[in-house]
Motif scaffolding. Structure first.
Motif, PDB file in Angstrom:
ATOM      1  N   ARG A   1       0.824  -1.208   0.000  1.00  0.00           N
ATOM      2  CA  ARG A   1       0.000   0.000   0.000  1.00  0.00           C
ATOM      3  C   ARG A   1       0.862   1.264   0.000  1.00  0.00           C
ATOM      4  NH1 ARG A   1      -3.254  -1.755   3.663  1.00  0.00           N
ATOM      5  NH2 ARG A   1      -2.249  -0.825   5.461  1.00  0.00           N
ATOM      6  N   HIS A   2       1.935   1.276   0.750  1.00  0.00           N
ATOM      7  CA  HIS A   2       2.728   2.498   0.893  1.00  0.00           C
ATOM      8  C   HIS A   2       3.874   2.617  -0.119  1.00  0.00           C
ATOM      9  CE1 HIS A   2       0.592   4.075   4.318  1.00  0.00           C
ATOM     10  NE2 HIS A   2       0.485   2.820   4.737  1.00  0.00           N
ATOM     11  N   SER A   3       4.339   1.513  -0.651  1.00  0.00           N
ATOM     12  CA  SER A   3       5.452   1.593  -1.606  1.00  0.00           C
ATOM     13  C   SER A   3       4.968   1.689  -3.047  1.00  0.00           C
ATOM     14  CB  SER A   3       6.351   0.363  -1.475  1.00  0.00           C
ATOM     15  OG  SER A   3       5.675  -0.800  -1.947  1.00  0.00           O
ATOM     16  N   LYS A   4       3.692   1.328  -3.267  1.00  0.00           N
ATOM     17  CA  LYS A   4       3.110   1.309  -4.617  1.00  0.00           C
ATOM     18  C   LYS A   4       3.735   0.239  -5.506  1.00  0.00           C
ATOM     19  CE  LYS A   4       0.607   5.039  -3.817  1.00  0.00           C
ATOM     20  NZ  LYS A   4      -0.122   4.882  -2.604  1.00  0.00           N
ATOM     21  N   LEU A   5       4.414  -0.740  -4.905  1.00  0.00           N
ATOM     22  CA  LEU A   5       4.907  -1.899  -5.637  1.00  0.00           C
ATOM     23  C   LEU A   5       3.805  -2.948  -5.677  1.00  0.00           C
ATOM     24  CD1 LEU A   5       8.513  -2.328  -4.162  1.00  0.00           C
ATOM     25  CD2 LEU A   5       7.913  -1.477  -6.426  1.00  0.00           C
ATOM     26  N   THR A   6       3.934  -3.897  -6.577  1.00  0.00           N
ATOM     27  CA  THR A   6       2.955  -4.982  -6.613  1.00  0.00           C
ATOM     28  C   THR A   6       3.224  -5.940  -5.453  1.00  0.00           C
ATOM     29  OG1 THR A   6       4.306  -6.443  -7.986  1.00  0.00           O
ATOM     30  CG2 THR A   6       2.870  -4.871  -9.136  1.00  0.00           C
ATOM     31  N   GLU A   7       2.222  -6.730  -5.145  1.00  0.00           N
ATOM     32  CA  GLU A   7       2.391  -7.697  -4.061  1.00  0.00           C
ATOM     33  C   GLU A   7       3.508  -8.683  -4.403  1.00  0.00           C
ATOM     34  OE1 GLU A   7      -0.097 -11.137  -1.651  1.00  0.00           O
ATOM     35  OE2 GLU A   7      -1.214  -9.483  -2.590  1.00  0.00           O
ATOM     36  N   ALA A   8       3.587  -9.094  -5.650  1.00  0.00           N
ATOM     37  CA  ALA A   8       4.630 -10.032  -6.067  1.00  0.00           C
ATOM     38  C   ALA A   8       6.018  -9.416  -5.868  1.00  0.00           C
ATOM     39  CB  ALA A   8       4.440 -10.424  -7.525  1.00  0.00           C
ATOM     40  N   GLU A   9       6.157  -8.144  -6.199  1.00  0.00           N
ATOM     41  CA  GLU A   9       7.455  -7.475  -6.023  1.00  0.00           C
ATOM     42  C   GLU A   9       7.830  -7.395  -4.547  1.00  0.00           C
ATOM     43  OE1 GLU A   9       7.700  -4.323  -9.743  1.00  0.00           O
ATOM     44  OE2 GLU A   9       6.224  -3.939  -8.162  1.00  0.00           O
ATOM     45  N   VAL A  10       6.852  -7.054  -3.707  1.00  0.00           N
ATOM     46  CA  VAL A  10       7.117  -6.945  -2.272  1.00  0.00           C
ATOM     47  C   VAL A  10       7.447  -8.321  -1.683  1.00  0.00           C
ATOM     48  CG1 VAL A  10       6.110  -6.359  -0.025  1.00  0.00           C
ATOM     49  CG2 VAL A  10       5.758  -4.847  -1.991  1.00  0.00           C
ATOM     50  N   ARG A  11       6.728  -9.340  -2.092  1.00  0.00           N
ATOM     51  CA  ARG A  11       7.014 -10.693  -1.594  1.00  0.00           C
ATOM     52  C   ARG A  11       8.422 -11.132  -1.994  1.00  0.00           C
ATOM     53  NH1 ARG A  11       3.084 -12.996   1.036  1.00  0.00           N
ATOM     54  NH2 ARG A  11       0.930 -12.384   0.669  1.00  0.00           N
ATOM     55  N   GLU A  12       8.831 -10.790  -3.220  1.00  0.00           N
ATOM     56  CA  GLU A  12      10.185 -11.131  -3.670  1.00  0.00           C
ATOM     57  C   GLU A  12      11.224 -10.408  -2.809  1.00  0.00           C
ATOM     58  OE1 GLU A  12      13.071 -10.701  -7.576  1.00  0.00           O
ATOM     59  OE2 GLU A  12      10.889 -10.670  -7.877  1.00  0.00           O
ATOM     60  N   LEU A  13      10.984  -9.120  -2.520  1.00  0.00           N
ATOM     61  CA  LEU A  13      11.909  -8.370  -1.662  1.00  0.00           C
ATOM     62  C   LEU A  13      11.961  -8.986  -0.261  1.00  0.00           C
ATOM     63  CD1 LEU A  13      11.074  -4.664  -2.625  1.00  0.00           C
ATOM     64  CD2 LEU A  13      13.195  -5.893  -3.083  1.00  0.00           C
TER      65      LEU A  13
END
Length: 149
Positions: A131-143
């Motif tokens: 929500r706050h980074s505006k990245l996709t969920e897949a991108e955040v999960r990878e990080l």
């Protein structure tokens, strides 16, 4: 093509049976280095010649004389060169704008990733980080998987 032929006529063929594929397409390469006494050789000589008086073909000589030595020809050539320069400058400007936009996009993505990494490192949830980074969920999960590795 290294055979020193004046012309190279190239047609398409079917590899499996070596038959010509007559679809009407052809490529003709002209060997501009071959400047013999044939009509084509003389034409190649004329294309490399810089003085109208030395040309074989009268039509070329007249046009070159006009373009090189008359006021009207000089103006015409100046117009052509200026138009070319303007088109080239416009194309370069468009390319520069695309490149700048691409760099800005890459920087924005890098900032999002940096923010997400910080949020994840501080223990924030995947959903909060998305929500706050505006990245996709897949991108955040990878990080997140890289941080926990």
């Amino acid at each position: 093509m290294h055979d020193n032929l004046p012309l190279y006529n190239i047609r398409r063929r079917i590899d499996e049976n070596a038959k010509c594929f007559e679809d009407g397409s052809r490529i003709i390469y002209v060997n501009s280095q071959r400047r013999d006494n044939t009509a084509l050789g003389k034409l190649m000589q004329d294309l490399y010649c810089t003085e109208p008086k030395n040309l074989h073909y009268h039509e070329f000589a007249e046009r070159m004389e006009f373009l090189k030595y008359s006021k009207e020809g000089e103006e015409k050539m100046t117009d052509v060169i200026e138009e070319y320069a303007a088109r080239k400058a416009e194309a370069l400007a468009k390319e520069a704008v695309k490149e700048a936009a691409k760099k800005a996009e890459e920087k924005e993505q890098a900032n999002k990733i940096e923010l997400a990494q910080g949020l994840l490192a501080d223990g924030m949830s995947i959903e909060f980080t998305v929500r706050h980074s505006k990245l996709t969920e897949a991108e955040v999960r990878e990080l997140a998987s890289k941080l926990s590795a």
